[in-house]
Design an enzyme around this catalytic site. Structure first.
Site, mmCIF file in Angstrom:
data_model
loop_
_atom_site.group_PDB
_atom_site.id
_atom_site.type_symbol
_atom_site.label_atom_id
_atom_site.label_comp_id
_atom_site.label_asym_id
_atom_site.label_seq_id
_atom_site.Cartn_x
_atom_site.Cartn_y
_atom_site.Cartn_z
ATOM 1 N N PHE A 11 -1.021 4.819 -0.286
ATOM 2 C CA PHE A 11 -1.793 5.006 0.948
ATOM 3 C C PHE A 11 -0.863 5.078 2.178
ATOM 4 O O PHE A 11 -0.842 6.089 2.888
ATOM 5 C CB PHE A 11 -2.820 3.862 1.024
ATOM 6 C CG PHE A 11 -3.294 3.515 2.390
ATOM 7 C CD1 PHE A 11 -3.847 4.487 3.225
ATOM 8 C CD2 PHE A 11 -3.212 2.205 2.858
ATOM 9 C CE1 PHE A 11 -4.301 4.152 4.495
ATOM 10 C CE2 PHE A 11 -3.665 1.865 4.117
ATOM 11 C CZ PHE A 11 -4.201 2.845 4.944
ATOM 12 N N ILE A 12 -0.078 4.052 2.417
ATOM 13 C CA ILE A 12 0.766 4.053 3.626
ATOM 14 C C ILE A 12 1.927 5.034 3.457
ATOM 15 O O ILE A 12 2.262 5.788 4.376
ATOM 16 C CB ILE A 12 1.299 2.631 3.932
ATOM 17 C CG1 ILE A 12 0.133 1.656 4.126
ATOM 18 C CG2 ILE A 12 2.195 2.643 5.178
ATOM 19 C CD1 ILE A 12 0.543 0.192 4.294
ATOM 20 N N ASP A 31 7.455 7.585 -6.850
ATOM 21 C CA ASP A 31 6.243 6.786 -7.067
ATOM 22 C C ASP A 31 5.893 6.857 -8.553
ATOM 23 O O ASP A 31 5.993 7.920 -9.163
ATOM 24 C CB ASP A 31 5.086 7.372 -6.236
ATOM 25 C CG ASP A 31 3.976 6.361 -6.006
ATOM 26 O OD1 ASP A 31 3.657 6.095 -4.837
ATOM 27 O OD2 ASP A 31 3.416 5.833 -7.000
ATOM 28 N N GLY A 36 -0.612 4.253 -6.578
ATOM 29 C CA GLY A 36 -0.622 5.461 -5.747
ATOM 30 C C GLY A 36 -1.305 6.589 -6.508
ATOM 31 O O GLY A 36 -1.698 6.414 -7.665
ATOM 32 N N LEU A 76 8.521 0.944 0.124
ATOM 33 C CA LEU A 76 7.098 0.580 0.155
ATOM 34 C C LEU A 76 6.535 0.318 -1.238
ATOM 35 O O LEU A 76 5.393 -0.117 -1.358
ATOM 36 C CB LEU A 76 6.280 1.709 0.823
ATOM 37 C CG LEU A 76 6.123 1.669 2.349
ATOM 38 C CD1 LEU A 76 7.445 1.794 3.063
ATOM 39 C CD2 LEU A 76 5.178 2.770 2.824
ATOM 40 N N THR A 95 7.356 -6.281 -10.401
ATOM 41 C CA THR A 95 7.483 -5.091 -9.546
ATOM 42 C C THR A 95 8.085 -5.484 -8.205
ATOM 43 O O THR A 95 9.007 -4.836 -7.702
ATOM 44 C CB THR A 95 6.101 -4.450 -9.288
ATOM 45 O OG1 THR A 95 5.469 -4.217 -10.517
ATOM 46 C CG2 THR A 95 6.213 -3.161 -8.502
ATOM 47 N N ALA A 117 9.191 -2.898 3.532
ATOM 48 C CA ALA A 117 7.799 -3.206 3.910
ATOM 49 C C ALA A 117 7.437 -4.552 3.303
ATOM 50 O O ALA A 117 7.333 -4.691 2.089
ATOM 51 C CB ALA A 117 6.863 -2.123 3.408
ATOM 52 N N TYR A 149 2.153 -13.494 -4.916
ATOM 53 C CA TYR A 149 2.389 -12.273 -4.143
ATOM 54 C C TYR A 149 3.189 -12.611 -2.885
ATOM 55 O O TYR A 149 4.209 -11.992 -2.588
ATOM 56 C CB TYR A 149 1.049 -11.629 -3.801
ATOM 57 C CG TYR A 149 1.164 -10.411 -2.934
ATOM 58 C CD1 TYR A 149 1.881 -9.299 -3.356
ATOM 59 C CD2 TYR A 149 0.560 -10.362 -1.677
ATOM 60 C CE1 TYR A 149 1.985 -8.173 -2.562
ATOM 61 C CE2 TYR A 149 0.659 -9.242 -0.878
ATOM 62 C CZ TYR A 149 1.374 -8.150 -1.322
ATOM 63 O OH TYR A 149 1.479 -7.044 -0.527
ATOM 64 N N LYS A 153 7.084 -11.460 -2.113
ATOM 65 C CA LYS A 153 7.483 -10.686 -0.934
ATOM 66 C C LYS A 153 8.447 -11.491 -0.057
ATOM 67 O O LYS A 153 9.358 -10.927 0.564
ATOM 68 C CB LYS A 153 6.249 -10.246 -0.122
ATOM 69 C CG LYS A 153 5.329 -9.277 -0.851
ATOM 70 C CD LYS A 153 5.968 -7.964 -1.259
ATOM 71 C CE LYS A 153 6.154 -7.003 -0.110
ATOM 72 N NZ LYS A 153 6.575 -5.657 -0.587
#
Ligand code: UDP
Length: 320
Positions: A11-12, A31, A36, A76, A95, A117, A149, A153
């Site tokens: 999306f982004i 990707d 996605g 991203l 991931t 990101a 999560y 990050k």
């Protein structure tokens, strides 16, 4: 500038690809289409300066070649969406942690700038609102997968900053706050596309918990404009930036606004967190960014109001 966007069919990422191409840059996308979709970039195929690779960032020979051919990497690619995170925790951690490890390692070999990101999720349960980049983070226990999560990050941020400190790899970290817009899917739990779909289908709008939890929804165009502006800023290297709107709304009020803007007769129903996600699920009660730092750097101001954003998303869903 030659940009590589990992997760560029997301999306982004797909909006960022459009913006960079529009600015005269060349864009290469990698990707694995896990969350996605090729549809997000199909309209860019054949455009001068655009190329794509359908593969995972963990395929190191492929990634190394793409890194070699670019000047800046927008990283991203990540597991996204609270639903996915709760349902596939192994994939989320692998991931996010290993993927970023691979990207930073190859970027470091070639000294490419990396814009990482990250997410407002890293602030966790902190009640020190509005969140400042140098504020403490407050994560829940490891038995609650939601926090995996945030932790994964946060680990990405630590690793990127470690590369900057130890190897002078040029990195910039951006914490995104609830980005919304066309092409975002509700499949992984995101609330705006979920409410809009429900309202247009005449189904109940499902407010999780008591609906007093709040978020600041940010227009994807505002986000990718800022990402594009950040890459060339030397003074941003080795720093963390919040990126988001400061217009706070409770989830119940959001449901009411979606209902009013769509003219839907759908009821608004409450769903306990235990049923929506898993037993013992913990939510973030409030999430508001302090954007002083990014405003000072690039003059960032969120341009789209919540009602404008919702209207654009509703129009997008209606035309599909
Ligand atoms: N939410 C909701 N109904 C839905 C999907 C989400 O009430 O159908 C809530 C969710 O519990 C959270 C907020 O909306 O409090 C934002 O959820 P989202 O997954 O979009 O993003 P988050 O901020 O949690 O990453």
């Amino acid at each position: 500038m030659r940009a590589l966007i990992t997760g560029g069919a997301g999306f982004i990422g797909s909006h960022l690809a459009e913006t960079l191409l529009g600015g005269g840059h060349s864009v290469s996308v990698i990707d694995d289409l896990s969350t996605g979709s090729f549809d997000n970039i199909a309209h860019l195929k054949g455009r001068a300066g655009f190329s794509y690779t359908i593969d995972t960032i963990m395929n190191e020979p492929v990634l190394a070649e793409l890194v070699d051919q670019c000047d800046v990497i927008y990283h991203l690619a990540a597991a996204v969406g609270v639903r996915l995170i709760v349902e596939a925790p192994v994939r989320t951690i692998e991931t996010n942690v290993h993927g970023t490890e691979v990207v930073l390692k190859h970027a470091s070999k070639k000294q490419r700038t990396v814009v990482v990101a990250s997410t407002s999720e890293v602030y966790g349960k902190s009640d020190d609102v509005p969140f400042r980049e140098d504020g403490d983070i407050a994560l829940g226990p490891t038995v609650k997968h939601r926090w995996a999560y945030a932790c994964s990050k946060a680990m990405d941020e630590f690793l990127a900053l470690a590369y900057w400190k130890e190897k002078r790899l040029p990195v910039i970290i951006v914490r995104l706050f609830n980005t919304v817009g066309p092409r975002q899917t509700g499949r992984y739990g995101m609330v705006v596309p979920s409410f809009v779909r429900q309202a247009l289908a005449g189904e109940p709008l499902t407010v999780y918990g008591d609906g007093t939890q709040s978020r600041c929804f940010t227009w994807v165009g505002d986000v990718v404009g800022a990402l594009a502006a950040l890459a060339g800023r030397r003074e941003a290297l080795g720093r963390v930036y919040n990126l988001g709107s400061t217009e706070e709304v409770s989830i119940r009020a959001l449901a009411e606004r979606v209902k009013a803007l769509t003219g839907s007769a759908s009821p608004i129903v409450s769903v306990p967190y235990d049923q929506a996600y898993e037993s013992g699920f913990e939510d973030m009660p409030r999430r508001v960014p302090d954007i002083t730092r990014i405003r000072a750097l690039i003059g960032f101001e969120p341009k789209a109001s919540l009602d404008e954003i919702l209207q654009l998303v509703i129009d997008h869903h209606r035309t599909r």
